[in-house]
Scaffold this motif. Structure first.
Motif, PDB file in Angstrom:
ATOM      1  N   TYR A 177     -41.259  -0.243 -17.141  1.00 25.91           N
ATOM      2  CA  TYR A 177     -41.376  -0.934 -18.428  1.00 25.91           C
ATOM      3  C   TYR A 177     -40.109  -1.757 -18.668  1.00 25.91           C
ATOM      4  CZ  TYR A 177     -42.229  -1.956 -23.296  1.00 25.91           C
ATOM      5  OH  TYR A 177     -42.432  -2.625 -24.475  1.00 25.91           O
ATOM      6  N   CYS A 178     -40.292  -2.971 -19.134  1.00 21.68           N
ATOM      7  CA  CYS A 178     -39.183  -3.898 -19.368  1.00 21.68           C
ATOM      8  C   CYS A 178     -38.207  -3.329 -20.395  1.00 21.68           C
ATOM      9  CB  CYS A 178     -39.742  -5.234 -19.862  1.00 21.68           C
ATOM     10  SG  CYS A 178     -38.478  -6.429 -20.319  1.00 21.68           S
ATOM     11  N   ILE A 179     -36.951  -3.249 -20.044  1.00 21.12           N
ATOM     12  CA  ILE A 179     -35.943  -2.698 -20.937  1.00 21.12           C
ATOM     13  C   ILE A 179     -35.776  -3.546 -22.209  1.00 21.12           C
ATOM     14  CG2 ILE A 179     -33.972  -3.863 -19.888  1.00 21.12           C
ATOM     15  CD1 ILE A 179     -32.440  -1.174 -20.275  1.00 21.12           C
ATOM     16  N   GLY A 180     -36.112  -4.820 -22.115  1.00 13.92           N
ATOM     17  CA  GLY A 180     -36.012  -5.698 -23.283  1.00 13.92           C
ATOM     18  C   GLY A 180     -37.324  -5.897 -24.005  1.00 13.92           C
ATOM     19  N   GLY A 181     -38.368  -5.154 -23.636  1.00 13.37           N
ATOM     20  CA  GLY A 181     -39.690  -5.332 -24.221  1.00 13.37           C
ATOM     21  C   GLY A 181     -39.719  -5.166 -25.734  1.00 13.37           C
ATOM     22  N   GLY A 182     -39.058  -4.137 -26.242  1.00 19.11           N
ATOM     23  CA  GLY A 182     -39.034  -3.907 -27.690  1.00 19.11           C
ATOM     24  C   GLY A 182     -38.371  -5.051 -28.437  1.00 19.11           C
ATOM     25  N   LEU A 183     -37.237  -5.499 -27.914  1.00 22.60           N
ATOM     26  CA  LEU A 183     -36.537  -6.618 -28.540  1.00 22.60           C
ATOM     27  C   LEU A 183     -37.379  -7.892 -28.476  1.00 22.60           C
ATOM     28  CD1 LEU A 183     -34.036  -7.847 -29.859  1.00 22.60           C
ATOM     29  CD2 LEU A 183     -33.063  -8.148 -27.569  1.00 22.60           C
ATOM     30  N   ALA A 184     -38.040  -8.132 -27.361  1.00 25.97           N
ATOM     31  CA  ALA A 184     -38.885  -9.319 -27.218  1.00 25.97           C
ATOM     32  C   ALA A 184     -40.031  -9.301 -28.230  1.00 25.97           C
ATOM     33  CB  ALA A 184     -39.437  -9.409 -25.795  1.00 25.97           C
ATOM     34  N   HIS A 217     -51.908  -5.468 -23.276  1.00 20.76           N
ATOM     35  CA  HIS A 217     -51.483  -6.414 -22.250  1.00 20.76           C
ATOM     36  C   HIS A 217     -50.463  -5.757 -21.320  1.00 20.76           C
ATOM     37  CE1 HIS A 217     -47.486  -7.136 -23.933  1.00 20.76           C
ATOM     38  NE2 HIS A 217     -48.072  -7.032 -25.113  1.00 20.76           N
ATOM     39  N   VAL A 218     -50.222  -6.367 -20.174  1.00 24.83           N
ATOM     40  CA  VAL A 218     -49.296  -5.792 -19.191  1.00 24.83           C
ATOM     41  C   VAL A 218     -48.003  -6.609 -19.080  1.00 24.83           C
ATOM     42  CG1 VAL A 218     -51.121  -4.674 -17.863  1.00 24.83           C
ATOM     43  CG2 VAL A 218     -50.412  -7.001 -17.268  1.00 24.83           C
ATOM     44  N   SER A 219     -47.721  -7.420 -20.064  1.00 28.53           N
ATOM     45  CA  SER A 219     -46.582  -8.336 -19.987  1.00 28.53           C
ATOM     46  C   SER A 219     -45.239  -7.650 -19.790  1.00 28.53           C
ATOM     47  CB  SER A 219     -46.527  -9.206 -21.245  1.00 28.53           C
ATOM     48  OG  SER A 219     -47.686  -9.992 -21.331  1.00 28.53           O
ATOM     49  N   PHE A 220     -45.067  -6.465 -20.312  1.00 26.21           N
ATOM     50  CA  PHE A 220     -43.775  -5.785 -20.187  1.00 26.21           C
ATOM     51  C   PHE A 220     -43.815  -4.653 -19.170  1.00 26.21           C
ATOM     52  CE2 PHE A 220     -43.598  -7.365 -24.682  1.00 26.21           C
ATOM     53  CZ  PHE A 220     -42.678  -8.366 -24.425  1.00 26.21           C
ATOM     54  N   GLY A 221     -44.841  -4.629 -18.320  1.00 23.59           N
ATOM     55  CA  GLY A 221     -44.943  -3.586 -17.305  1.00 23.59           C
ATOM     56  C   GLY A 221     -45.361  -2.274 -17.933  1.00 23.59           C
ATOM     57  N   GLY A 222     -45.014  -1.178 -17.284  1.00 24.00           N
ATOM     58  CA  GLY A 222     -45.379   0.130 -17.808  1.00 24.00           C
ATOM     59  C   GLY A 222     -44.664   1.236 -17.073  1.00 24.00           C
ATOM     60  N   GLY A 223     -44.641   2.399 -17.689  1.00 22.61           N
ATOM     61  CA  GLY A 223     -44.024   3.573 -17.072  1.00 22.61           C
ATOM     62  C   GLY A 223     -42.562   3.337 -16.718  1.00 22.61           C
ATOM     63  N   ALA A 224     -42.192   3.761 -15.512  1.00 19.56           N
ATOM     64  CA  ALA A 224     -40.807   3.618 -15.055  1.00 19.56           C
ATOM     65  C   ALA A 224     -40.385   2.161 -14.944  1.00 19.56           C
ATOM     66  CB  ALA A 224     -40.633   4.307 -13.704  1.00 19.56           C
TER      67      ALA A 224
END
Length: 125
Positions: free
Chosen positions: A76-83, A67-74
């Motif tokens: 990428y959501c900084i909080g994606g891992g925590l989410a 999925h693309v919910s947390f963006g990608g590459g440069a």
């Protein structure tokens, strides 16, 4: 029990970018300096990629991690891992605590364009 404003979480469904140079996308010419909105929600519900039931939550999809919910590459959501960790724990504990949880009425959406989410989500436990 029902989820009501303002306790619910909102999800970003649009990503805004400005083109640095002209580009051609699906036969559409986009000039440099244009504001482009990408619909993350639309991409995550693409039936050609996800299957005809793309709009349904299915945690067992083979390609669920694409999925693309947390963006990608440069971007990428900084909080994606925590989410991801919070979601995993929240869903696990919700299902463990309420194994008979089910939707108990119509979802009412908040109507927001970029921070879209449910304003009312009735459930039966």
């Amino acid at each position: 029990m029902e989820l009501t404003e303002p306790q619910h979480a909102l999800v970003v469904h649009l990503a805004r970018r400005i083109t640095l140079h002209p580009l051609l996308m699906a036969e559409l010419a986009i000039p440099a300096g244009s504001v482009v909105l990408a619909s993350l929600a639309g991409a995550n519900r693409d039936e050609e990629f996800w299957a005809p039931d793309a709009g349904r939550l299915r945690l067992d999809r083979e390609n669920a991690r694409r999925h693309v919910s947390f963006g990608g590459g440069a971007h990428y959501c900084i909080g994606g891992g925590l989410a991801r960790i919070q979601g995993r724990i929240a869903i696990r504990e919700l299902v463990r605590s309420f194994p008979d949880l089910e939707q108990a009425g119509e979802v009412r959406w908040n109507g927001l364009l970029s921070l879209w989410g449910p304003a009312r989500l009735p459930v039966r436990i």
